[in-house]
Design an enzyme around this catalytic site. Sequence first.
Site, PDB file in Angstrom:
ATOM      1  N   SER A 106      27.513  71.751  26.824  1.00 36.83           N
ATOM      2  CA  SER A 106      26.546  71.067  27.676  1.00 36.83           C
ATOM      3  C   SER A 106      26.341  69.666  27.143  1.00 36.83           C
ATOM      4  O   SER A 106      26.568  69.392  25.955  1.00 36.83           O
ATOM      5  CB  SER A 106      25.208  71.817  27.652  1.00 36.83           C
ATOM      6  OG  SER A 106      24.159  71.053  28.217  1.00 36.83           O
ATOM      7  N   TYR A 130      18.639  76.762  23.557  1.00 34.13           N
ATOM      8  CA  TYR A 130      19.770  76.409  24.418  1.00 34.13           C
ATOM      9  C   TYR A 130      20.533  75.226  23.823  1.00 34.13           C
ATOM     10  O   TYR A 130      21.766  75.256  23.694  1.00 34.13           O
ATOM     11  CB  TYR A 130      19.283  76.066  25.820  1.00 34.13           C
ATOM     12  CG  TYR A 130      20.396  75.722  26.776  1.00 34.13           C
ATOM     13  CD1 TYR A 130      21.039  76.715  27.496  1.00 34.13           C
ATOM     14  CD2 TYR A 130      20.806  74.406  26.953  1.00 34.13           C
ATOM     15  CE1 TYR A 130      22.075  76.407  28.377  1.00 34.13           C
ATOM     16  CE2 TYR A 130      21.843  74.085  27.814  1.00 34.13           C
ATOM     17  CZ  TYR A 130      22.467  75.083  28.525  1.00 34.13           C
ATOM     18  OH  TYR A 130      23.492  74.763  29.376  1.00 34.13           O
TER      19      TYR A 130
END
Length: 254
Positions: free
Chosen positions: A139, A152
């Site tokens: 990401s 995350y």
Amino acid sequence: MNISGNTIFVPGSTSGIGLALALELKARGNTVIIGGRRTDLLEKVAAEHPDIDTVAIDTADPASIASAAAQVLAKHPDLNVLVTMAGIMRVEDWHQPESFLDSAEATVTTNLLGPIRLIAAFIEHLRAQPDATIMTVSSGLAFAPLRVTPSYNASKAAIHMLSESLRLQLADTSVKVVELEPPSVRTALMPGQESSEIAMPLDEFVSEVVALIEAQPDATEIQVERVKFLRYGEARGDYDQVVATLNAHDPHGK
């Protein structure tokens, strides 16, 4: 990674980026197998796309991964691409451990242990193929943190370094390691993200990803233009400004 002629397993692809990418890869002349935890969504995909195979898999469960891998390889012995797509993203407040610990552990299990276990289940088979690819999914938040999603961010940073390390270890094999680095994309990963003006439209993201794969088959990182603001902040010397800008809106997105 060649854009066509592959047999590709995409666990975690019954919706969002995974499903959209799987469908586009199928349209480009690949055999595609979709994996997911929810059988109702798998049945829906199978009904709408009968040329795509499906398999039930919970990437947080080692036994489910082993069972799904056996099924996929038995039916598709020419499998040569694994895309470790499955992931979760949750808001956490670390002021109180009872409010975040379960979420943090679930995030690490799905986002980091899941890909590790998937790669372990398929690596022996992939190494036996003349041309194989492992595509990991990190990401933009692996490179600049969103304040509200610590676990995350950390899990995706770990995926980035795992990808870098595996690429070095597997350099003497036929297996390539490619890291897909999404920005915020309009999916249901987080509440409100599907309609977020900050997030990149899903169709635009997938189209750009596929174009990059086609144009750069030897790329080690797949970076759409929108993610480079996050990816290269430290290299440009404006990391602090990148982090401030990212968190100014407090977006619930990737």
